[in-house]
Structure formats: C-alpha cells, structure tokens
Scaffold this active site. Structure first.
Site, short mmCIF file in Angstrom:
data_model
loop_
_atom_site.label_atom_id
_atom_site.label_comp_id
_atom_site.label_asym_id
_atom_site.label_seq_id
_atom_site.Cartn_x
_atom_site.Cartn_y
_atom_site.Cartn_z
N GLU A 82 46.94 47.46 52.13
CA GLU A 82 46.85 46.37 51.48
C GLU A 82 45.63 45.16 52.07
OE1 GLU A 82 49.21 42.99 48.84
OE2 GLU A 82 49.35 43.13 51.07
N THR A 103 53.91 43.08 48.56
CA THR A 103 53.17 43.80 48.53
C THR A 103 53.63 44.85 49.88
OG1 THR A 103 51.47 43.67 47.46
CG2 THR A 103 51.46 45.86 48.20
N SER A 155 53.33 39.60 42.73
CA SER A 155 53.10 40.62 43.78
C SER A 155 54.64 41.72 44.24
CB SER A 155 52.81 40.37 45.10
OG SER A 155 50.87 39.70 44.28
N ASP A 159 43.58 38.06 46.65
CA ASP A 159 44.42 37.30 45.81
C ASP A 159 43.84 35.69 45.99
OD1 ASP A 159 46.58 37.39 43.64
OD2 ASP A 159 47.88 36.69 46.05
N HIS A 175 43.58 32.36 43.90
CA HIS A 175 44.00 32.13 43.82
C HIS A 175 43.05 30.40 43.72
CE1 HIS A 175 47.78 33.59 42.52
NE2 HIS A 175 48.04 34.09 43.32
N ASP A 225 45.18 43.47 46.54
CA ASP A 225 46.22 42.51 45.77
C ASP A 225 45.06 42.21 44.87
OD1 ASP A 225 48.04 40.55 45.30
OD2 ASP A 225 48.97 40.98 46.60
N ASP A 249 47.85 45.46 42.16
CA ASP A 249 49.35 45.14 41.56
C ASP A 249 49.23 44.03 40.76
OD1 ASP A 249 47.89 42.93 43.33
OD2 ASP A 249 49.51 42.63 44.63
N HIS A 250 48.29 43.42 40.26
CA HIS A 250 47.30 42.75 39.10
C HIS A 250 46.49 41.69 39.03
CE1 HIS A 250 48.07 39.93 42.20
NE2 HIS A 250 49.36 39.82 42.27
#
Length: 352
Positions: free
Chosen positions: A241, A127, A74, A246, A250, A32, A288-289
C-alpha cells in the site's frame, strides 16, 4: 499416427495456455486515495510516464461504495478488495454483522503460499488491517496488532511499533511473535539478511512523508519482500500500500499527494520488473477510494507542471482505476465492483 501427433501438439498448446492463465504469485498494489486524476497529475509531473499506465495492458474501473454509505472509507474499501464482501465504514475484515472474513492473504496462507503486507502507514491502519485482522472498528489498533500474531503471515513491513510494543495492556506483540519464530527488526538494512518469518517496524505510528522517509523505501521494501516470499516454490501473495496518497488528498496538498503517487509507482515498477522476468506473476494495481475530489485544471508534460483543484478534504465516491499485468490480467478489465477482484484472484489461485 500423424493425426494423433497433431492432437497431442494441440492438447499441449491448450494446456500451456491454460497454465499461463493461472498465476503462481499475485502482487496487489493499492494506492490509498488514488483516483484517476491523482494518476493524471503524477503522470504529468513525471514527464508523461508512469509504470502503471505504460506497462499494464489491461485497464478498468471499480465502484467503491460501502455497505452503509455511498462514499466508502479505507476500512470498508480495503475489506472489499481483501475479502470480496461489502462492509460498513470503519469495519475491517468483518461483515456488517461482525462475522470475521478470510482475506485473500489468509486463504493463500492456508493453501501453503507465502504472504506479506507492506504499508507506508501503520500496519494497524485500515487497509493493511483489512488483509490481516478482524475488528469492528479500524481504531482498535492494539487489537489489530494482536491479530497479526494469529495470522500466520510471513512478512510485514511498515509503521505502528507503538501498537505492537508500547501498549495500554502491557503486552509486547513483537516479543510474542519472536516466540512464534518471527524475527522483528527496525530497519530494512537489518531485514536483508533474514530468512524466515519477518516483521519490520519502522516508525512509532505512520511513517514520514516521502520527502522525509528513507529514500526509495517503498520500492526497496517491495523488492525485498518479493525476493524473500518468492523462495516458496508454491507461490506467494503480497499486498503493498502507498498509504499517504490519501493523506496528501485530505490535506489538499498537491505536492504531497503527487509525490506519494510517483513514489508508489516506483514500487509498482519493482513488482512489474519481477512479473516480466518471472512470467508466472499477476500484478493488480488499484485504490480503495479517491480522496480530495480532485480535478485537473491544466498542465504541461514538457515542463512537468500540473494544476489541481480540490472539491473536498474528504473522500469522494468516484470510481477508481484498476490496472493489471500477467497471467489472467485480462479478467480484471472493465467496470466492476471493488469486490470482484477477490473472487477473480481466488479463482486464479485455485482456491475453493
């Protein structure tokens, strides 16, 4: 007679090749927030080595835009991978019009394959929810936990105990799952001796960061899941995952982000170890990104040092990498949309 013999040999060769192109098992690894520069940073800090970069012969890129935004979240990104359909940011397992979608996990379950999900976040996070649940909002986490009850999934490992057991509606989803024949436990140690449907809830919400959670958790959980799910002779589909790459992005926290990427790669290594021995397992690795809009500003492989700069505390719309190994892996190469993988996996599993 000799001509007939050669024809039979040729037919058998083509038949073997065709069979080799159709995996019995698929392991989906999602980092993620893991863009190409997260991988480069981890590759550098790990001394010029990662399982995903070194052991996968086919590489591609994926566009990640959602149905209603150039930059996905997500929920929409996970839903695209899981179901092959674009949806709006915030929605899980549904079309933009709130029509439930069957994920590759659900379709595999209906086909008689064993299925599982693992996450270092809550199992009700966006996710993993995309593969199991159908809700108009990713924040409906109690409703997402209840969707596990009706999913017929064989195994789930991660956080989120409070959404299963300490709910506003007073229900205890873990007890209801046990009534359906699941065993729900609270550590990997307890899970090792269990055969049959299994839930492992390891934290109240998301799990601790890699430097605080059980050493090697994600790799160990992946190995345990593969061992249990592979008992099904028909095959299995497993989604793993690495959720907190992620979170590090952030936070614009390089140590956190890179540490989680390396930890995720150790789980990738377990999946590839199994696939290499098994010969009938497809492993796909993607994201996912991307999170943080990071750029690499310098580094040294020998010193295992890298300098990262962030452009945002949110997601970016950068394409994300895609690595693949095993039967059918070559079909995943190239620059594709993030919905493409679902349709390829569905075809390879012979699901109509």
């Amino acid at each position: 007679m000799k001509k007939l013999f050669y024809c039979i040999v040729l037919w058998m060769a083509f038949a073997t090749l065709a069979l080799a192109k159709s995996p019995k098992n698929i392991i989906i690894m999602i980092g993620d927030g893991m863009g190409i520069n997260q991988i480069q940073a981890a590759y550098t800090q790990n001394g010029g080595h990662l399982n995903m970069t070194d052991r996968c012969p086919f590489v591609g890129l994926r566009r990640t835009n959602s149905a209603n935004s150039y930059t996905t979240d997500s929920a929409a990104g996970g839903t695209a991978i899981a179901t092959g359909t674009k949806t709006n940011n915030g929605m899980v397992g549904m079309t933009p019009d709130s029509v439930p979608l069957n994920s590759i996990i659900r379709l595999a379950t209906l086909k008689g394959l064993s299925t599982g999900v693992i996450a270092t976040s809550s199992l009700t996070d966006a996710t993993p929810a995309s593969f199991v649940a159908h809700q108009p909002s990713r924040y409906m986490q109690e409703e997402i936990a209840a969707d596990y009850l009706n999913s017929d999934i064989n195994l789930f490992i991660g956080g989120g105990r409070k959404y299963f057991e300490r709910r506003k509606d007073g229900r205890n989803i873990s007890e209801e799952m046990e009534e359906k024949g699941y065993e729900v436990v609270y550590s990997l140690a307890e899970a090792k001796d269990i055969s049959g449907n299994l839930g492992v809830l390891l934290s109240e919400d998301g799990m601790e960061p890699v430097d605080k959670r059980e050493n090697g958790f994600l790799a160990n959980a992946t190995e345990l899941a593969i061992e249990q799910l592979s008992e099904n002779k028909k095959g299995f589909v497993l989604m793993v995952e690495g959720s907190q790459i992620d979170w590090g992005g952030h936070n614009n926290d390089q140590e956190y982000m890179v540490g989680e990427t390396i930890d995720f790669d150790r789980a990738v290594g377990k999946a590839l170890d199994f696939a290499e021995k098994d010969g009938n397992t497809l492993v796909v690795i993607t994201a996912d990104h991307e999170t943080g809009g990071i750029a690499i500003h310098g580094g040294d492989y020998d010193k295992k040092e890298v300098t990262v700069k962030y452009t945002t505390g949110g997601h970016s719309a950068s394409p994300v990498p895609f690595f693949s190994y095993g039967p059918g892996a070559e079909q995943f190469a190239g620059f594709k949309d993030n919905t493409a993988s679902f349709h390829l996996m569905k075809k390879l599993l012979g699901i109509k």
